[in-house]
Motif scaffolding. Sequence first.
Motif, PDB file in Angstrom:
ATOM      1  N   UNK A  99      29.945  -3.356   6.945  1.00  9.00           N
ATOM      2  CA  UNK A  99      30.405  -2.967   6.842  1.00  9.00           C
ATOM      3  C   UNK A  99      31.705  -2.438   8.090  1.00  9.00           C
ATOM      4  N   UNK A 100      32.568  -1.882   7.774  1.00  9.41           N
ATOM      5  CA  UNK A 100      32.707  -1.013   9.276  1.00  9.41           C
ATOM      6  C   UNK A 100      33.078  -0.448  10.059  1.00  9.41           C
ATOM      7  N   UNK A 101      33.163  -0.595  11.504  1.00  7.99           N
ATOM      8  CA  UNK A 101      33.142   0.502  12.070  1.00  7.99           C
ATOM      9  C   UNK A 101      34.093   2.031  12.433  1.00  7.99           C
ATOM     10  N   UNK A 102      34.491   2.925  11.037  1.00  8.17           N
ATOM     11  CA  UNK A 102      35.582   3.351  11.063  1.00  8.17           C
ATOM     12  C   UNK A 102      35.751   4.596  12.571  1.00  8.17           C
ATOM     13  N   UNK A 103      34.439   4.630  13.184  1.00 11.65           N
ATOM     14  CA  UNK A 103      34.302   5.262  14.302  1.00 11.65           C
ATOM     15  C   UNK A 103      34.098   7.307  14.451  1.00 11.65           C
ATOM     16  N   UNK A 104      33.734   7.748  15.394  1.00 10.11           N
ATOM     17  CA  UNK A 104      33.981   9.492  15.235  1.00 10.11           C
ATOM     18  C   UNK A 104      34.427  10.103  16.352  1.00 10.11           C
ATOM     19  N   UNK A 105      35.379  10.596  16.097  1.00 10.77           N
ATOM     20  CA  UNK A 105      36.392  11.714  16.991  1.00 10.77           C
ATOM     21  C   UNK A 105      35.775  13.137  17.031  1.00 10.77           C
ATOM     22  N   UNK A 106      36.014  13.431  18.286  1.00  8.53           N
ATOM     23  CA  UNK A 106      35.757  14.793  18.231  1.00  8.53           C
ATOM     24  C   UNK A 106      37.261  15.358  18.268  1.00  8.53           C
ATOM     25  N   UNK A 107      37.916  14.928  18.080  1.00  7.35           N
ATOM     26  CA  UNK A 107      39.217  15.604  17.669  1.00  7.35           C
ATOM     27  C   UNK A 107      39.208  15.372  16.244  1.00  7.35           C
ATOM     28  N   UNK A 108      39.109  16.982  15.442  1.00  8.47           N
ATOM     29  CA  UNK A 108      39.517  17.287  14.053  1.00  8.47           C
ATOM     30  C   UNK A 108      41.005  16.464  13.174  1.00  8.47           C
ATOM     31  N   UNK A 160      46.044   5.069  23.144  1.00 10.26           N
ATOM     32  CA  UNK A 160      46.774   6.465  22.398  1.00 10.26           C
ATOM     33  C   UNK A 160      46.497   7.477  22.572  1.00 10.26           C
ATOM     34  N   UNK A 161      47.042   8.378  22.233  1.00  9.67           N
ATOM     35  CA  UNK A 161      46.245   9.524  22.381  1.00  9.67           C
ATOM     36  C   UNK A 161      45.939  10.271  21.631  1.00  9.67           C
ATOM     37  N   UNK A 162      44.577  11.189  21.344  1.00  6.88           N
ATOM     38  CA  UNK A 162      44.834  11.696  20.279  1.00  6.88           C
ATOM     39  C   UNK A 162      45.111  12.573  18.978  1.00  6.88           C
ATOM     40  N   UNK A 163      46.313  12.998  19.932  1.00  7.81           N
ATOM     41  CA  UNK A 163      47.748  13.874  19.033  1.00  7.81           C
ATOM     42  C   UNK A 163      48.589  12.422  18.178  1.00  7.81           C
ATOM     43  N   UNK A 164      48.840  11.582  18.891  1.00  6.95           N
ATOM     44  CA  UNK A 164      49.527  10.564  18.469  1.00  6.95           C
ATOM     45  C   UNK A 164      49.169   9.742  17.055  1.00  6.95           C
ATOM     46  N   UNK A 165      47.799   9.152  17.812  1.00  4.58           N
ATOM     47  CA  UNK A 165      47.047   8.776  17.046  1.00  4.58           C
ATOM     48  C   UNK A 165      47.190   9.541  15.772  1.00  4.58           C
ATOM     49  N   UNK A 166      46.486  10.605  15.942  1.00  2.00           N
ATOM     50  CA  UNK A 166      46.530  11.435  13.856  1.00  2.00           C
ATOM     51  C   UNK A 166      47.428  11.411  13.242  1.00  2.00           C
ATOM     52  N   UNK A 167      48.523  11.305  14.124  1.00  2.00           N
ATOM     53  CA  UNK A 167      49.942  11.843  13.474  1.00  2.00           C
ATOM     54  C   UNK A 167      50.471  10.500  12.767  1.00  2.00           C
ATOM     55  N   UNK A 168      50.559   9.443  13.385  1.00  2.00           N
ATOM     56  CA  UNK A 168      50.505   7.940  13.005  1.00  2.00           C
ATOM     57  C   UNK A 168      49.704   7.764  12.034  1.00  2.00           C
ATOM     58  N   UNK A 169      49.203   7.664  12.197  1.00  2.00           N
ATOM     59  CA  UNK A 169      47.275   7.307  11.259  1.00  2.00           C
ATOM     60  C   UNK A 169      48.017   8.140   9.567  1.00  2.00           C
ATOM     61  N   UNK A 219      42.290  13.322  14.276  1.00  2.00           N
ATOM     62  CA  UNK A 219      41.932  12.419  14.810  1.00  2.00           C
ATOM     63  C   UNK A 219      40.638  11.541  13.142  1.00  2.00           C
ATOM     64  N   UNK A 220      40.018  12.615  13.552  1.00  2.00           N
ATOM     65  CA  UNK A 220      38.807  12.587  12.769  1.00  2.00           C
ATOM     66  C   UNK A 220      39.344  12.677  11.010  1.00  2.00           C
ATOM     67  N   UNK A 221      39.709  13.958  10.503  1.00  2.00           N
ATOM     68  CA  UNK A 221      40.321  13.561   9.236  1.00  2.00           C
ATOM     69  C   UNK A 221      40.979  12.312   8.770  1.00  2.00           C
ATOM     70  N   UNK A 222      41.999  11.626   9.508  1.00  2.00           N
ATOM     71  CA  UNK A 222      42.138  10.122   9.456  1.00  2.00           C
ATOM     72  C   UNK A 222      41.658   9.685   8.857  1.00  2.00           C
ATOM     73  N   UNK A 223      40.994   9.286  10.149  1.00  2.00           N
ATOM     74  CA  UNK A 223      39.376   7.937   9.542  1.00  2.00           C
ATOM     75  C   UNK A 223      38.729   8.610   8.653  1.00  2.00           C
ATOM     76  N   UNK A 224      38.409   9.906   8.126  1.00  2.00           N
ATOM     77  CA  UNK A 224      38.072   9.876   6.964  1.00  2.00           C
ATOM     78  C   UNK A 224      38.551   9.263   6.019  1.00  2.00           C
ATOM     79  N   UNK A 225      40.175   9.773   5.668  1.00  2.00           N
ATOM     80  CA  UNK A 225      40.159   9.036   4.702  1.00  2.00           C
ATOM     81  C   UNK A 225      40.458   7.256   5.139  1.00  2.00           C
ATOM     82  N   UNK A 226      40.535   6.889   6.067  1.00  2.00           N
ATOM     83  CA  UNK A 226      40.042   5.039   6.387  1.00  2.00           C
ATOM     84  C   UNK A 226      39.242   5.112   5.797  1.00  2.00           C
ATOM     85  N   UNK A 227      38.439   6.089   6.177  1.00  2.00           N
ATOM     86  CA  UNK A 227      36.391   5.040   5.649  1.00  2.00           C
ATOM     87  C   UNK A 227      36.984   5.239   3.955  1.00  2.00           C
TER      88      UNK A 227
END
Length: 435
Positions: free
Chosen positions: A1-10, A100-109, A12-20
């Motif tokens: 099982x991979x650790x996709x992580x959790x984020x307090x930034x909504x 990487x900032x939350x803003x740039x991470x969310x946009x790049x993912x 970022x979390x939306x993209x992490x949910x897509x990753x998972x």
Amino acid sequence: MLDFGRSEDARVQAQLDRLSALSVPQGRLGLATIRALMERLDNPHRKLPPVFHVAGTNGKGSVCAFLRAMLEADGKRVHVTTSPHLVRYNERIRIAGDLISDEELAATLEEVLDAGEDLAPSFFEVTIAAAFLAFSRTPADACVVEVGLGGRFDATNVLEADAVAACGIAALGIDHEAFLLAPEDGVPKEPMARIAFEKAGIAKRGVPLVSMGVTYPKEARKALAKVAKSASARLIEFGPDWGVDEWGGYYSESDMDLFPFTDVALPGEHQFLNAGLAIALLRHQNFVPVSEDALISGAMQAVWPARMQWLGDGPLTVLVPDQSVRLDGGHNRSAGEAIAKWGASNSIHLILGMLEAKDPLALLGPFCDQVRTLQVVPVPGHDSHSASAFGENAIPRSDLEDALLNVPSDDYPILIAGSLYLAGEALRLNDEVPT
């Protein structure tokens, strides 16, 4: 099982949910998907500053930490991608020195996931594509790229010779057997030779390939040399070409350089060799000049969390106020040997949490009679071994807090080990989130 992580930034979390939601098609090998994804993103991997590409079973992350510290000590701006993250997914992508900032991470993912939606890329392929895309948009002097798994088919191996300043191979050992020792025609059959073959798959034509040479078993060293020759890569080995003497000095047989680094920032004797590999990588490339003073100061300033790290004062360590707590993410025999060597003269209280897919005795075996008490905890969010897998003296505990509260009050240090995911949980609980 991979650790996709959790984020307090909504965002970022939306993209992490897509990753998972991603999965790797069973039996898929090769670089076709990452190459197709890069093409859709306008090939950001061809727009990077000089790359230092590092593979290995153990220590590759430490080598990357030394590389970053040495380059930055010389005033260089450095992009870094490493894995896995310990607490926040952002740790995987460091842009010109900063996570990487939350803003740039969310946009790049989002950009990468949208571009590759029909390609069914893996979690790691998306991560590397996002890292290279972000790197390509910010000026820097160098990139440090850690291989995720193996080397030959790792997503980072989309890098081409023109982009790479030097490749490095850190310590070798048996790990990830299901992937790296899977039956295949035309590859070495002996396990360590196969491991070396896979790691050396990052070799590039005309690019220095720096290895730990004589520290490897004979069959591994032979396999690595064969791959280097086939790839027309210049092989530079610990032993005949470079070394670290017993006082911590670095030397090179080619130019008889000898200069001291009598201490390194990361604990353990093996870290002198990791620092030496970083120096050798920088000394045997011609793209990014680095001063001798920066090499020495970088060796003494590197930071790499959860690698024999003393935990500071915090909510977790307050539970054992009179004892020191060390943290390491090691999970295989090679890591166990390095950790046990560090504590050779000490007995320890050991708290272990290990993924179910790992050999439960591989890490524990090298400790011999150093373990005074052994407590086993689950790795949060992952399938992990129960206490029964570690022998009759292992005591199950519900979590890290429970284990620490049950450590005998004496003068012996405490070691938490067995998984980087468990190490990340320890850092989170102790308010020591990597920055």
